[in-house]
Motif scaffolding. Structure first.
Motif, PDB file in Angstrom:
ATOM      1  N   THR A   1      -7.287  19.864   8.885  1.00 42.37           N
ATOM      2  CA  THR A   1      -7.291  20.358  10.264  1.00 42.37           C
ATOM      3  C   THR A   1      -8.391  19.681  11.085  1.00 42.37           C
ATOM      4  O   THR A   1      -8.203  19.382  12.264  1.00 42.37           O
ATOM      5  N   GLN A   2      -9.532  19.439  10.448  1.00 45.19           N
ATOM      6  CA  GLN A   2     -10.591  18.713  11.159  1.00 45.19           C
ATOM      7  C   GLN A   2     -10.125  17.324  11.580  1.00 45.19           C
ATOM      8  O   GLN A   2     -10.477  16.833  12.637  1.00 45.19           O
ATOM      9  N   LYS A   3      -9.339  16.683  10.740  1.00 46.38           N
ATOM     10  CA  LYS A   3      -8.892  15.314  11.039  1.00 46.38           C
ATOM     11  C   LYS A   3      -7.743  15.284  12.033  1.00 46.38           C
ATOM     12  O   LYS A   3      -7.710  14.452  12.936  1.00 46.38           O
ATOM     13  N   PHE A   4      -6.767  16.178  11.859  1.00 43.00           N
ATOM     14  CA  PHE A   4      -5.516  16.056  12.622  1.00 43.00           C
ATOM     15  C   PHE A   4      -5.082  17.328  13.328  1.00 43.00           C
ATOM     16  O   PHE A   4      -3.948  17.401  13.827  1.00 43.00           O
ATOM     17  N   GLY A   5      -5.949  18.331  13.379  1.00 41.65           N
ATOM     18  CA  GLY A   5      -5.550  19.571  14.015  1.00 41.65           C
ATOM     19  C   GLY A   5      -4.330  20.157  13.324  1.00 41.65           C
ATOM     20  O   GLY A   5      -4.203  20.130  12.100  1.00 41.65           O
ATOM     21  N   ASN A   6      -3.409  20.661  14.137  1.00 38.35           N
ATOM     22  CA  ASN A   6      -2.223  21.320  13.597  1.00 38.35           C
ATOM     23  C   ASN A   6      -1.056  20.339  13.437  1.00 38.35           C
ATOM     24  O   ASN A   6       0.064  20.748  13.162  1.00 38.35           O
ATOM     25  N   GLN A   7      -1.340  19.065  13.608  1.00 43.81           N
ATOM     26  CA  GLN A   7      -0.245  18.104  13.680  1.00 43.81           C
ATOM     27  C   GLN A   7       0.195  17.603  12.300  1.00 43.81           C
ATOM     28  O   GLN A   7      -0.622  17.441  11.396  1.00 43.81           O
ATOM     29  N   VAL A   8       1.493  17.381  12.179  1.00 45.48           N
ATOM     30  CA  VAL A   8       2.071  16.815  10.957  1.00 45.48           C
ATOM     31  C   VAL A   8       2.946  15.632  11.369  1.00 45.48           C
ATOM     32  O   VAL A   8       3.806  15.757  12.244  1.00 45.48           O
ATOM     33  N   PHE A   9       2.717  14.505  10.718  1.00 46.44           N
ATOM     34  CA  PHE A   9       3.401  13.257  11.091  1.00 46.44           C
ATOM     35  C   PHE A   9       4.717  13.089  10.323  1.00 46.44           C
ATOM     36  O   PHE A   9       4.876  13.565   9.209  1.00 46.44           O
ATOM     37  N   PHE A  10       5.630  12.376  10.952  1.00 46.45           N
ATOM     38  CA  PHE A  10       6.844  11.929  10.265  1.00 46.45           C
ATOM     39  C   PHE A  10       7.321  10.651  10.945  1.00 46.45           C
ATOM     40  O   PHE A  10       6.861  10.325  12.046  1.00 46.45           O
ATOM     41  N   ASN A  11       8.218   9.911  10.284  1.00 46.75           N
ATOM     42  CA  ASN A  11       8.822   8.770  10.970  1.00 46.75           C
ATOM     43  C   ASN A  11      10.319   8.704  10.706  1.00 46.75           C
ATOM     44  O   ASN A  11      10.852   9.474   9.898  1.00 46.75           O
ATOM     45  N   LYS A  12      10.977   7.853  11.456  1.00 45.66           N
ATOM     46  CA  LYS A  12      12.426   7.674  11.285  1.00 45.66           C
ATOM     47  C   LYS A  12      12.614   6.381  10.490  1.00 45.66           C
ATOM     48  O   LYS A  12      12.329   5.293  11.012  1.00 45.66           O
ATOM     49  N   ASN A  13      13.066   6.516   9.253  1.00 46.72           N
ATOM     50  CA  ASN A  13      13.144   5.326   8.414  1.00 46.72           C
ATOM     51  C   ASN A  13      14.416   5.304   7.579  1.00 46.72           C
ATOM     52  O   ASN A  13      15.167   6.279   7.531  1.00 46.72           O
ATOM     53  N   ILE A  14      14.641   4.183   6.964  1.00 50.47           N
ATOM     54  CA  ILE A  14      15.737   4.045   5.994  1.00 50.47           C
ATOM     55  C   ILE A  14      15.174   3.355   4.760  1.00 50.47           C
ATOM     56  O   ILE A  14      14.266   2.526   4.868  1.00 50.47           O
TER      57      ILE A  14
END
Ligand code: SF4
Length: 398
Positions: free
Chosen positions: A79-92
């Motif tokens: 949480t210190q690094k990225f807050g409440n955010q969760v990353f994702f990407n669109k991939n194949i």
């Protein structure tokens, strides 16, 4: 790269809810005052003061801390690094072939060339598949496979050029260090020459596979012919020096001890101090089906969560901790987001087989962008679409 991190950090800081910071501070103060041992309190204080924990500290966490203790700390750090955010990407995921010269004992994926379950896709077959995908459905093409005994580097360069021709806007993240080493051997080239040629053909980044476990004795036992530990690290170092960012992995839950896991993490942390070229770390759980390692029992989910948490606490210089959801399942992967994980990987728009052949939880690892966003929001987090290099594309906070 540093400018990129600063820009992302500013966007994240602006988005982070202040009350969340207050909450994590409260958790932090509760941890150090609770009835845990002095030894664990000292480690917690180090983490809360942004001090690096040692290998001995990590061993204490594995052996003596309970899941809640490490989980709360890992969530605090995330949480210190990225807050409440969760990353994702669109991939194949593209897997050109499962024919492989190595026969790693834990591997459920490789087949002999004449086996009816083997495949060897031609460039034309891969092109036909890529042409069915709408251009806006992807920002990344991920390519890994076996070390094919006779495919020369020309095949892989042609493949990279073809992907860029069909989908010019995507990043290509391709080829483990093991595949790179074999290309060098087969084509009588140096690692630097192979990486340079692949980069010129369109390679943007490398995945983290093939690391398995670095302890030389155990590596010899579970994957004797595979790239040696120091060579795996040297290939990633060379990639970083050429400006190719990479990921890293560990294979856990087989014959390794806690000390082996810590040794593995420590070698990665040491290299990252030098090169800063790793973007994400992905713990990969050993799955027992269809391989000859002969381990009957897979680790319980509590051990998975503890491992994610301690990894987040130890690897203080690799920014992202990723869960590979096809292997652990969507539901369980949601839970890891409270144990230090900040990256839900990608939509993986393909019938990837590396883990389904080993008994992964998700048999059809495909998810739409809307499903991905819903999964992350249902976990109480803010979904953030990223590209391969973690530049932010969109924050879905509505
Ligand atoms: S783990 Fe990779 S290198 Fe080892 S046999 Fe399987 S495909 Fe080949």
């Amino acid at each position: 790269m540093f400018r990129k991190f600063r820009t992302n950090f500013e966007m994240i800081s602006n988005d982070t809810n202040n009350s969340l910071n207050i909450e994590t501070q409260l958790i932090a103060s509760l941890l150090v005052k609770s009835s845990v041992s002095k030894q664990l309190q000292t480690i917690a204080e180090k983490i809360l003061h942004n001090e690096r924990i040692s290998c001995d500290d990590a061993l204490v966490l594995y052996e003596k801390a309970d899941l809640n203790f490490v989980g709360m700390l890992a969530n605090y750090v995330k949480t210190q690094k990225f807050g409440n955010q969760v990353f994702f990407n669109k991939n194949i995921h593209i897997e050109p072939s499962n024919v492989c010269v190595h026969k790693c004992k834990f591997c459920s994926y490789y087949r002999e060339k004449d086996d009816r379950e083997s495949w060897e896709y031609s460039i034309d077959e891969i092109a036909a598949k890529l042409k069915t995908i709408p251009a806006d459905a992807l920002t990344e093409v991920h390519i890994v496979g076996g070390c094919h005994p006779s495919r020369t580097i020309a095949y892989y360069c042609d493949l990279l050029r073809l992907v860029k021709q069909i989908l010019p806007h995507v990043y290509i993240k391709a080829f483990t260090a093991v595949e790179i080493e074999y290309m060098a051997k087969l084509n009588s080239m140096t690692i630097c020459e192979v990486l340079t040629k692949l980069k010129e053909s369109g390679l943007d980044a490398m995945p983290g596979g093939g690391a398995e476990i670095f302890d030389e004795k155990l590596r010899e036992e579970i994957c004797p012919s595979k790239t040696k530990s120091n060579d795996w690290l040297a290939i990633h170092k060379q990639a970083h020096q050429l400006g190719i960012e990479t990921n890293a992995t560990i294979l856990y839950g087989h014959k390794e001890t806690f000390a082996h896991r810590i040794d593995h993490l420590n070698r990665l942390r040491t290299l990252q101090d030098e090169t800063h070229g790793f973007n994400a770390f992905i713990p990969l759980k050993y799955k027992k089906e269809n391989n000859v390692l002969g381990i009957e029992r897979e680790l319980p989910w509590t051990e998975d969560l503890k491992n994610f948490s301690i990894t987040r606490l130890f690897l203080d210089n690799i920014p992202h901790l990723k869960v590979y959801w096809p292997m652990l399942g969507k539901d369980f992967s949601q839970i890891t987001l409270d144990y230090g994980v900040d990256d839900f990987d990608g939509t993986i728009n393909d019938s990837t087989k590396i883990y389904s052949m080993a008994g992964s939880v998700e048999k059809t690892p495909i998810i739409t962008q809307d499903e991905m966003i819903t999964l992350i929001k249902d976990s109480g987090k803010t979904p953030v679409e990223r590209d391969t290099l973690y530049n932010i594309i969109a924050i879905h906070n509505k």
